[in-house]
Write an enzyme that holds these catalytic residues in place. Structure first.
Site, mmCIF file in Angstrom:
data_model
loop_
_atom_site.group_PDB
_atom_site.id
_atom_site.type_symbol
_atom_site.label_atom_id
_atom_site.label_comp_id
_atom_site.label_asym_id
_atom_site.label_seq_id
_atom_site.Cartn_x
_atom_site.Cartn_y
_atom_site.Cartn_z
ATOM 1 N N HIS A 123 12.279 28.854 99.340
ATOM 2 C CA HIS A 123 11.218 29.869 99.343
ATOM 3 C C HIS A 123 11.602 30.966 98.341
ATOM 4 C CE1 HIS A 123 8.714 33.231 100.717
ATOM 5 N NE2 HIS A 123 7.911 32.298 101.259
ATOM 6 N N GLU A 125 11.316 34.102 98.206
ATOM 7 C CA GLU A 125 11.980 35.296 98.753
ATOM 8 C C GLU A 125 13.458 35.002 99.018
ATOM 9 O OE1 GLU A 125 10.311 36.944 102.497
ATOM 10 O OE2 GLU A 125 12.416 37.028 103.108
HETATM 11 S S1 SF4 Z 1 4.822 42.981 104.215
HETATM 12 FE FE1 SF4 Z 1 6.284 42.224 102.765
HETATM 13 S S2 SF4 Z 1 7.662 41.042 103.959
HETATM 14 FE FE2 SF4 Z 1 5.873 41.301 105.179
HETATM 15 S S3 SF4 Z 1 4.663 39.528 104.780
HETATM 16 FE FE3 SF4 Z 1 4.028 41.082 103.390
HETATM 17 S S4 SF4 Z 1 5.202 40.751 101.587
HETATM 18 FE FE4 SF4 Z 1 6.172 39.628 103.191
#
Ligand code: SF4
Length: 728
Positions: A123, A125
């Site tokens: 992923h 992230e």
């Molecule tokens: S707020 Fe940030 S961490 Fe949460 S789902 Fe959205 S992008 Fe991902």
């Protein structure tokens, strides 16, 4: 049809922010690159492409010097370094929640922890934050904890969009096993609030609804997870990517309870559109007709505003700065407290209390706060998708409220105002939940025209009694106060204290404020005693004649004065200064004790005079004719000449500030017999002489300037009058 929706709909804050940053960049640069797609939603991606966004999966396709926006997932260290090498302008749209994870893994690795990563290693992230560290291990949800032998301390971090329940179960198992092996495990609650919230809602909604629509793109992992959760519970779960997908929903008209779920990358507009369409489908013909009539009467703007208002769930209604909320501590570190909002409609929102906003006094200590602690805090601002709160501000507000309660009971207080009411009629400020108002007429003794000069100054205040504030204090949480009340009270008690001190002959300290002049002629000095103006007349300042008070007193200096008289009714007090000073002849007497032998020079022998003036350097002396020699002298000039140096004995002081001298008493004594007979003989002469002196003294009008010089005007006048009377 009843429609159930999640408490949070539309893009998550992280995605919303990245879209906004990309749009801003497109407005400025026209062509902007992004590695990977900004969100897993084709509709949004297509519209951004039309604006000039170029989404690439291969970093080599990004030309040198390009503008590149980093998406919400964040980017790997290698890619960032490479973009820098290519001199690209980088706009970082990494979600703040993801950034916390990135920062934490780096920090914990530096502290010697082995970082355990729970999530999909491919992923974006996870690829991003895992690239920042070396001492790491990708784990799955298996029961194999053999890796615990690899280190003494571990830091568990989970992909932000991971299944919250699975993360919780795994974290518990890991902790148990670590305890057994005596290993330290720190767990970061990194699951994003929006993921938790949406997944929890999915379970709740799927349990109540007979049909569930999961709105979003099938390529979005978090939307797909919602579909999986719902589908397990409710078999009538449908994936809806566009409105046309609604065609596949079976028995639409007979749905009793419809559940609507959407992923973090699903636009809110799409969700609202689906809700609208489904509501319309389910309405009776009468309801449709009624709605049409109502809508025709409303402007397009009103309809839009209404739709928006309806679309805002409680969770999206903004908190206003200054509002108090309860937050639950998720974890505490040296930067501050990461929290969730306690209230149900905003549960699991991302809140932060900076370390400087935690304690009112003393240093912030992260160890003092445990996950689950409930804290009351004041909302400060919403920035970068985070809600910033202040516990310190809440604590301060509580203290101020307690103070305000005491003020309402009549306690005096101090307050500094920072603004005025718009019409400048009052100073206004906040004390906790209370407003403090001071009308211009209540600042000082007189009505203040320009109250702005009191802004920023501390006032001493007391609540106005209801009759003076026209019952204004009964207004909810408004306190009308006055400084004038305190000043008046103080003035009255000062007056009392002042007059209690004033009595004739009392000696008091006073400060010279100014000198009094009338028609350019000085008449005295104004002296302040306890702030009260008193007058010392010029005639009461010095024993010698002075032209102006400045010769004796200095403005601003404090001296002792004696009260000569006073008149309380007319507010007048007369003071004397000279009365407390030594008279000149007293000073001379101290300087020239009787019997002392002094040297001097004959300065003056007045014509037909009966004395000689002796210059003693600093002062003057006087020798009467009888004290010049032990014999009868007809004329002083027979014995003394001007300029002659003499030696004399001090025998006293004269009223006219002269040292009374005797030359004969300073001379060496002669034989007692001779002296006795001579002195007896001459005593009679001397007595006669003295009589002559005295007569001459009081009758002489021919003393002229010589004697007149020795006398003050008043005394000379009296002497002349006495002489006249004697002549008669
Ligand atoms: S707020 Fe940030 S961490 Fe949460 S789902 Fe959205 S992008 Fe991902």
């Amino acid at each position: 049809m009843k429609i159930l929706t999640q408490k949070i709909i539309g893009f998550c804050k992280g995605v919303e922010r990245s879209i906004e940053l990309l749009n801003n960049a497109l407005d400025t640069y026209k062509q902007v690159y992004m590695l990977g797609e900004i969100i897993n939603n084709r509709l949004v991606v297509d519209s951004l492409k039309k604006k000039g966004a170029i989404f690439v999966n291969d970093i080599e396709k990004i030309p040198n010097n390009s503008v590149v926006v980093i998406r919400a997932h964040g980017e790997s260290k290698e890619n960032i370094d490479y973009l820098n090498q290519k001199s690209c302008k980088i706009i970082d749209a990494t979600c703040p929640k993801v950034q916390i994870v990135r920062d934490e893994v780096v920090k914990k690795e530096a502290e010697g922890y082995k970082v355990l990563i729970l999530g999909n290693p491919m992923h974006p992230e996870v690829l991003g934050f895992s690239s920042l560290i070396k001492n790491k291990l990708f784990i799955d949800e298996s029961d194999n904890f053999d890796f615990l032998s690899e280190s003494d301390k571990f830091f568990l971090v989970t992909q932000t969009s991971y299944n919250y329940n699975k993360h919780t179960i795994y974290a518990q198992n890991l902790s148990k096993n670590a305890d057994i092996q005596n290993k330290l495990v720190v767990i970061l609650d990194s699951i994003c609030y929006t993921t938790k919230e949406r997944q929890n809602s999915a379970v709740e909604i799927a349990n109540q609804a007979d049909t569930v629509l999961v709105i979003g793109d099938k390529i979005s992992s978090n939307t797909t997870k919602l579909f999986e959760i719902s589908n397990k519970i409710c078999k009538n779960t449908y994936f809806v990517t566009t409105i046309s997908d609604l065609k596949s929903v079976k028995n639409k008209e007979s749905i009793k309870t419809l559940g609507i779920l959407s992923g973090a990358s699903t636009p809110k507009e799409l969700v609202l559109e689906v809700i609208k369409v489904m509501s319309e489908l389910n309405k009776t013909e009468e309801q449709k007709l009624e709605d049409q009539n109502v809508n025709e009467q409303k402007s397009k703007e009103e309809q839009f505003a209404e739709l928006m208002e309806k679309s805002l769930t409680e969770s999206e209604k903004p908190i206003k700065p200054g509002e108090m909320r309860e937050v639950e501590v998720v974890f505490a570190d040296e930067t501050g407290l990461r929290c969730n909002l306690v209230e149900t409609h905003r549960k699991a929102d991302m809140c932060f209390i900076d370390k400087d906003e935690v304690e009112m006094e003393g240093d912030y200590d992260a160890d003092k706060y445990k996950p689950g602690d409930i804290i009351k805090a004041v909302f400060l601002r919403h920035e970068n998708q985070q809600f910033y709160f202040s516990k310190k501000a809440y604590d301060k507000r509580q203290i101020e409220n307690e103070k305000a309660e005491k003020i309402l009971q009549g306690e005096d207080f101090k307050f500094t105002f920072h603004r005025t009411t718009p019409n400048n009629s009052c100073l206004i400020g906040k004390m906790g939940d209370y407003s403090i108002l001071v009308p211009a007429s209540q600042i000082t003794f007189r009505h203040v025209k320009d109250i702005t000069k009191y802004v920023g100054k501390e006032l001493r205040l007391r609540i106005l009694p209801p009759e003076d504030s026209e019952n204004k204090n009964t207004r909810k949480r408004t306190i009308f106060a006055s400084q004038k009340l305190i000043l008046e009270e103080e003035k009255a008690s000062k007056e009392e204290a002042f007059w209690a001190k004033i009595d004739v002959n009392n000696v008091l300290e006073g400060k010279v404020k100014r000198f009094g002049y009338k028609d350019d002629k000085p008449f005295g000095a104004f002296v302040s005693i306890d702030g009260h103006d008193c007058l010392a007349h010029i005639g009461d300042l010095s024993w010698t004649k002075i032209e102006k008070p400045e010769e004796v007193l200095e403005i601003g200096k404090v001296y002792e004065f004696v009260v000569l008289n006073f008149d309380r009714e007319n507010n007048r007090v007369s003071l004397g200064y000279k009365q407390l000073q030594k008279r000149p002849h007293e000073i001379l007497a101290e300087k020239y004790p009787i019997g002392t032998i002094v040297k001097g020079t004959v300065k003056e022998i007045p014509e037909k005079g009966f004395f000689a003036v002796i210059d003693l350097s600093e002062d003057e002396g006087i020798v009467y004719i009888s004290e010049i020699a032990d014999k009868f002298i007809e004329s002083i000039s027979d014995e003394l000449t001007v300029g002659q140096e003499i030696e004399a004995k001090v025998i006293g002081t004269e009223r006219f500030n002269k040292v009374k001298l005797s030359i004969k008493q300073a001379a060496p004594s002669k034989e007692p017999a001779e002296k006795f007979s001579k002195s007896t003989k001459e005593n009679s002469k001397h007595k006669k002489n003295q009589q002559t002196e005295s007569n001459e003294y009081i009758s002489s009008e021919s003393m002229g300037a010589t004697l007149a010089d020795l006398l003050d005007e008043e005394t000379a006048k009296k002497l002349k009058e006495t002489a006249k009377n004697n002549k008669k």
